[in-house]
Design an enzyme around this catalytic site. Sequence first.
Site, short mmCIF file in Angstrom:
data_model
loop_
_atom_site.label_atom_id
_atom_site.label_comp_id
_atom_site.label_asym_id
_atom_site.label_seq_id
_atom_site.Cartn_x
_atom_site.Cartn_y
_atom_site.Cartn_z
N ASP A 40 -54.37 -45.41 -18.05
CA ASP A 40 -55.20 -45.93 -16.94
C ASP A 40 -54.50 -45.53 -15.65
O ASP A 40 -53.36 -45.86 -15.45
CB ASP A 40 -55.39 -47.45 -17.01
CG ASP A 40 -56.37 -47.88 -18.09
OD1 ASP A 40 -57.34 -47.14 -18.29
OD2 ASP A 40 -56.16 -48.94 -18.69
N THR A 41 -55.28 -44.94 -14.70
CA THR A 41 -54.68 -44.21 -13.59
C THR A 41 -55.60 -44.24 -12.38
O THR A 41 -56.79 -44.46 -12.51
CB THR A 41 -54.45 -42.74 -14.03
OG1 THR A 41 -53.70 -42.74 -15.23
CG2 THR A 41 -53.75 -41.92 -12.98
N MET A 42 -55.06 -43.98 -11.21
CA MET A 42 -55.89 -43.70 -10.05
C MET A 42 -55.47 -42.36 -9.48
O MET A 42 -54.34 -41.92 -9.64
CB MET A 42 -55.76 -44.79 -8.98
CG MET A 42 -54.39 -44.98 -8.33
SD MET A 42 -53.80 -43.70 -7.20
CE MET A 42 -55.10 -43.70 -6.00
N MET A 91 -58.51 -38.53 -13.60
CA MET A 91 -57.64 -39.45 -14.33
C MET A 91 -58.10 -39.67 -15.76
O MET A 91 -59.13 -39.18 -16.19
CB MET A 91 -57.55 -40.77 -13.58
CG MET A 91 -58.88 -41.47 -13.46
SD MET A 91 -59.05 -42.47 -11.98
CE MET A 91 -59.27 -41.23 -10.71
#
Length: 576
Positions: free
Chosen positions: A387-389, A468
């Site tokens: 999980d990323t931005m 992402m």
Amino acid sequence: MTHAKQMTKVRHMTQASHTQRLILFLLAIALLTMTAYTQNRTQGRSMVVSRGGIVATESPLASQAGAMILAQGGNAVDAAVAANAVVGVVEPMMNGIGGDLFAIVYEAKTGKLYGLNASGWSPAKLSIEFLHAKGHDQMPQEGIQSVTVPGTVEGWSKLLSRLGSKNFSEVLAPAIHYAKDGFPVAELDAGYWAAEEEKLKANPNAAATYLIDGHPPRLGEIFRNPDLAHSLEQIAASGRDGFYKGDVANRIVATSSKLGGTMSAEDLADFSAEWVEPISTTYRDWTVYEIPPNGQGIAALEMLNIMDTFPFAQFQNPADRTHVMIEAKKLAYADMHRYVADQKFSKVPVAGMLSKEYAAQRAKLIDMAKANCDVSPGEPEFSTKGDTMYLSVVDGEGNMVSLIQSNYSGFGSGVVADGTGFALQSRGGLFSLDPKSPNALAGHKRPLHTIIPGFMTRGQERIAFGIMGGFNQSQAHAQFVSNIADLGMNIQAALEAPRFTKYTFAGCDVMMEDRFPADVRAALTQRGHQIELLGSFSQKVGGGQAVRRDFSTGVNFGASDPRKDGAAIPEPPKLK
């Protein structure tokens, strides 16, 4: 009125009527042409186009904060840090100061490209033997033993001190505002938050920080995080030492000790982000850049090299291009999974994996009539020497930032140190407890990393981009690049185009958005691909942002993926 005058008047009226009809006819043709063009385009929204800067993030509040910093005289780096800090406040499950960061920065005045690896290392005393003694036969995916030193704040410090023009107190002001005064929770974020409810309830500090009266904040509900505001204020006042030393660091160490972890004050104080030379390859007439290992970006470049051996423009069957890309993904990822690790601990065949000759060898393994369900890593030459931005920024001078930041999984480890207001990442979950693995756990080692910023150049054009989503990222990068280089899409259309993803490394399973034409999906199924059909704009294929600069005209372009809540927002003009 004489008869002659009457006839002249009628003639003039007839000519005027004819002229009017001709004008109306031509206008109708023009409108039909314009309507046909706009109706036939493949993208749902237009690019943002501006001579000023543009900030593209997955949160309009963060994009606005970055654009405001640009309007106050900041450059692309200043805006990127400001926007990143706000995303950490408004989207805490994805990222924040408890996570890691990578960036590629283009400096317009020198034409130089900088790479920054701000991924944290493991605690010095965290070892395979320690975890075995704790009863673990696999690397924990959450909890205190999955925590590595957060690299984000150190990454901000390196960026601002070398390439920024503003100080921490200026760029963190918007984030502190939203943490103190609150913000209404956005649509997708409300869903992300709800999905992690049980994880948050498992840790008292996490529950106290992220739940409102025992429930995740709902769409439009105001969320405040005063503890995070306090932590950000420590950084605003003291820079990186406000995080890695003093009160915040002491709280992290104390919580780790209370939960049976190994994090020490020295692990935090001694950590340093590293400037690195971006690695690259050519694809068609573009040059594409990624961060070197321990990141997975090398898989995107190897995948592009394999794709580059196939003449996509000559393919008659539209399924052929997608088939090649899926098969190239399998080959590149097999190599990435086998070889990529922290280069201070393991020898990684970077040059071999980037070799065009090696890609040609790997490409010969692709059978155009059949999917390969059992792909093995190759043997690239070793050199002798979730999980990323993601956000991207371009300013009015042409400086550009491609920045990605993550907690790894939703709310990372699920651990919030007492009174800090942020979740500690779970990036250590990507280590291996197999001592023979190049990615084997060791003290002060960085794990294999999924988050990667991308950058591409051609002539006077520069594009900062990123998509992402854990191990989705390299394959998504390759699809984005191909959409531009092979299909001639603009950056908004390239982000919106349907994508496939394959999170697994073995097998013939592949997930595809339902916007892939039915005949293409049928042809792929006939070749042995086992398709799991996703929705039209699925979160599983990740969401991205992009900015482009045309240096020949001085015009900037911004794009934001509809798979996220975000927006590309232009810098407001400086009015006198």
